[in-house]
Design a protein around this motif. Structure first.
Motif: not given
Lengths: 88, 88
Positions: A3-10
């Motif tokens: 899973x990528x970091x939340x900032x990446x997914x945002x």
């Protein structure tokens, strides 16, 4: 998968929202002006075909974001194409 | 990550090619006619912004296909936008 970091997914989510919903003002502009001459029919047909293939790809890999973004984009593009065929 | 079957990746590749290269006929049409009135500036600005974010996303997750497809699309869109600002 990792899973990528939340900032990446945002960032990915904002990208998906923009490249999906951007076709709404194009559709609204055509509804207002009833002019579509400057839109390339080949470009929009190829784009809609490509988005349709992205939808198939999303179904094959089971990715809800890919399915959802491309389903909405395809609907908007089919609307733009039908207006182009009607007014063009 | 799990790898998808080759047929799935071919569909994704065809989708990426179509949604990238479709903007070439739109750019060529504008160069030929010098008319961009029917293109929604808001739509193309939002689309280019979204494609730019997809490019950032691709760099963050290290995906060569996402980077390559969106870099080429962004170049074509910046061309279309500069023609829109010039002739619009």
């Amino acid at each position: 998968m990792a899973f990528s970091p939340l900032s990446t997914e945002l960032i990915g989510g904002a990208a998906a929202l923009l490249t999906t919903l951007c076709w709404l003002p194009q559709a609204l502009k055509i509804l207002r002006t009833r002019e579509t001459r400057d839109l390339s029919l080949i470009a929009y047909l190829a784009f809609a075909g490509g988005v349709g293939l992205w939808l198939v790809y999303g179904l094959l890999i089971g990715s809800i974001p890919v399915i959802a973004a491309n389903a909405v984009t395809l609907l908007l593009l089919l609307g733009i194409l039908s207006l182009k065929l009607r007014y063009g």
